[in-house]
Write an enzyme that holds these catalytic residues in place. Structure first.
Site, PDB file in Angstrom:
ATOM      1  CD  GLU A 166       6.550  -0.280   6.310  1.00  0.00           C
ATOM      2  OE1 GLU A 166       6.125   0.820   5.692  1.00  0.00           O
ATOM      3  OE2 GLU A 166       7.681  -0.164   6.904  1.00  0.00           O
ATOM      4  CD  GLU A 241       7.919   1.340  -3.000  1.00  0.00           C
ATOM      5  OE1 GLU A 241       8.492   1.862  -2.123  1.00  0.00           O
ATOM      6  OE2 GLU A 241       7.288   2.226  -4.118  1.00  0.00           O
TER       7      GLU A 241
END
Length: 699
Positions: A166, A241
């Site tokens: 995401e 991330e």
């Protein structure tokens, strides 16, 4: 100075307004304001974003003002907004939808179509013929247009793949090859919402805007981001991330770094979050909810780049997507934009692979004792937590049962006077209530209730108090006035659908997705009128005790699928966890050669350089933005009729407010010292007998 008065009203029709002004209300009851529904902000703009499931756990302090009380209603699993006059423009007589012929030409077939009276919208469900992607196209007069694409993303472990993905897909794509296209997009956008959510079993990417060109720009950027992200080819994005080893110099210690890794370390340091995670995993040991979609810091470093890429290939596919459009834009244009992307794909087996299997019910209760990191200050003997959790059913519930459970939840816990909430807070056994009451955002509903700030010796007393209180409620039922007040409160909230700054279309999308994602009817959650009437009729005919007591007995008292969680404070847990992490990293470093360490230090500096290097001008130019020509020069005009009643000026606004009448009376107050004013706001629901029920009077 003359004393004057101004009366201003919002109504669903002129007739309703006239009846209110010239007829006495049949009923008059107080109504308290509710807490606003909060929108999640984009991660790169505000970093305090956390997962939806964890946010659903709440703590209720002993001293709570009634004006800050939170109304939770299981019908859509969301908190309702603070009360204010929020109306939308009156819908046109004929709301346009996508033409069948146009849809066919663009590769879509119409599955079903309904007019949703509750939100005055025409809703059409399409299926993309080639891929099977499902599209809900909701057309109405709301200028705040909403788009969302949702993928079913059930994880098999706690490496946090859905959460990391995401984050990562928002770091550049095929058409928008910037490091952070959404940060640049915000500079030239009029968006009213821009974000992404990770649930335990799905990932949502919603946007909203009142400007049509801006809206379609956002839609295109999001579609390109989810289907063609750079991250599946860029190992450094995965490192940034997700997680990576960081080593600035071969002589220093290796550390873990990564946006999601660091975020989840923070989540796992909070006692309430640990309790919620433990409860969910204990209630669902055999399906995808038994792992953490957000990621466990102990497990995240086990995730490989290959697994990350495969997860995207499998689940971020049109065949596995539910797509939502809402608002006053052209329904044909919606399908045209989608077809450009969906036609690039063939059908896949993702819908079968992503199905969430239900958890089978236990034959006997389970008890779990866990420790949580606690500071050394204060009396640790009074920092225990205990929470009782039930899985209510082995399959999804029908809408009528969910609605009734929502009312039951509000009766037990929704206000300071609610019996279960009141008896726990006044018992003196703990500092605050924990547990979310009824939670129905997942495939199977749950009920959780407990206390924190409890002495170890009082834990059995808390458990007994909860069970005895529930037995008493099942035996005696609820006060008639409390049932009527709860009915008024929830009906008013449903009708008003006040979502604060949260777009209404997004609220409806999340409500619909709660069923749609499990291959159930996406229209059903949007329609509350019929089940509400059925519930009212049952209560009137059978009595509230006959309606609610069997639910308490069936789903809670006689339900063996109960997990009791006891959380014990441990002032040394945090230091032990840090020591274990350091020991593991020391072993990693010891296994490396000098060349390996030098390469790791070089890779660390390379990643930092990439993060600090701005995007080139040619990349920045590809981000769409609005010009002055794209912004309407004229403001939106609210329909206003100016009238006079006995010398009092009356401003009437004929807007769709779903049978809720808003009237505001403003008086000038004159004194020798100063001139001021005050206003009174009166809200009512137009009832079937031609009268209005007064539900709020606030100054």
């Amino acid at each position: 100075m003359e004393r004057t008065a101004l009366l201003r009203s919002l109504s669903s029709s002129s007739l309703a307004c006239n009846r209110f002004l010239f007829s006495p209300p049949k009923h008059s009851r107080p109504f308290l304001s509710k807490s606003s529904a909060s929108a999640r902000h984009l991660r790169r703009v505000l970093s305090n974003r956390s997962l939806l499931r964890r946010n659903s756990w709440r703590s209720l302090p002993v001293a709570v003002s009634s004006h800050s009380s939170s109304l939770r209603f299981g019908f859509n699993g969301k908190h309702f907004g603070s009360l204010s006059a929020r109306a939308v423009a009156s819908p046109p007589k004929d709301i346009a939808g996508a033409g069948d012929e146009v849809a066919e030409q663009l590769g879509f077939e119409k599955v079903s179509e309904e007019f949703i009276e509750e939100c005055k919208s025409k809703a059409v469900l399409f299926k993309h013929k080639k891929t099977g992607a499902e599209v809900m196209s909701v057309s109405n007069s709301d200028e705040n247009k909403v788009f969302g694409i949702v993928f079913r993303t059930p994880p098999k472990d706690s490496t946090g793949i859905p959460h990391i993905l995401e984050h990562s897909v928002l770091c550049g794509s095929r058409k928008y090859p910037l490091k952070e296209p959404f940060v640049e997009l915000l500079k030239g956008s009029l968006n009213t919402f821009l974000n992404a959510f990770t649930y335990p079993d799905r990932t949502c990417y919603p946007v909203a805007s009142t400007n049509a060109k801006d809206f379609y720009n956002l839609v295109d950027v999001y579609l390109d981001a989810v289907f063609f992200p750079k991250c599946i080819e860029d190992f450094q994005t995965f490192q940034q991330e997700g997680w990576h080893y960081e080593l600035n110099d071969p002589s220093e210690d290796i550390t873990y770094k990564g946006v999601v890794f660091n975020e989840m370390k923070g989540v796992y340091s909070q006692p309430d979050n640990l309790l919620g995670r433990t409860a969910q995993q204990a209630l669902f040991p055999d399906n995808t909810y038994g792992v953490d979609s957000g990621g466990d810091p102990l497990v995240i470093p086990k995730l490989t780049f290959e697994e990350f890429k495969e997860f995207h290939r499998k689940y971020y596919h049109p065949s596995n997507a539910r797509i939502w459009f809402y608002g006053d834009d052209d329904p044909n244009e919606r399908l045209r934009i989608l077809s450009e992307y969906l036609d690039m794909f063939d059908a896949s087996t993702a819908p079968n692979e992503s199905k969430v299997e239900p958890q089978r019910l236990f034959s006997e209760p389970v008890r779990i004792v866990e420790k949580y990191p606690a500071g050394e200050g204060g009396d640790l003997k009074k920092k225990h937590m205990v929470c009782l959790n039930w899985l209510l059913s082995d399959k999804p519930l029908d809408l009528q049962t969910e609605l009734t459970l929502g009312f039951l939840d509000h009766l037990m816990l929704g206000t300071p006077a609610s019996p279960l909430r009141k008896v726990l807070l006044e018992s003196g056994l703990g500092d605050a209530i924990i547990g979310g009451g009824v939670e129905d955002e997942l495939l199977q509903p749950q009920f959780s209730i407990g206390l924190k700030g409890v002495s170890e010796e009082d834990i059995p007393k808390v458990e007994e108090l909860i069970m005895s209180s529930l037995r008493k409620l099942a035996e005696e039922g609820f006060d008639t006035e409390a049932v009527e007040a709860s009915m008024n409160t929830i009906e008013f909230s449903l009708r008003e659908n006040n979502t604060g700054s949260f777009p209404r279309g997004l609220s409806l999308m999340l409500r619909s997705i709660g069923k749609w994602i499990y291959d159930m009817d996406p229209f059903e959650p949007l329609k509350y009128e019929k089940p509400l009437l059925v519930l009212k009729a049952r209560i009137a005919e059978e009595g509230s005790k006959a309606v609610f007591s069997p639910l308490i007995e069936k789903f809670i008292l006689n339900n063996p699928h109960c997990v009791t969680i006891e959380m014990q404070p441990d002032p040394e847990k945090a230091s032990r966890d840090e020591a274990a992490e350091k020991e593991n990293l020391d072993k990693v470093k010891a296994s490396m050669t000098e060349e390996d360490l030098a390469e790791l230090a070089r890779a660390t500096q390379e990643l930092k350089l990439k993060q600090e290097t701005p995007d080139p001008p040619e990349a920045l130019r590809c981000v769409p933005s609005l010009s002055l020509h794209d912004i309407p020069k004229e403001p939106i005009r609210i329909p206003t009729e100016v009238g006079d009643i006995n010398g009092v000026k009356v401003l009437q606004h004929d807007l769709f407010t779903n049978d809720v009448l808003y009237t505001e009376v403003v008086f000038d107050v004159f004194t020798e010292a100063r001139t001021s004013s005050f206003s009174t706001t009166i809200l009512s629901i137009v009832t079937g007998d031609g009268y209005e029920r007064l539900d709020l009077c606030a100054t």
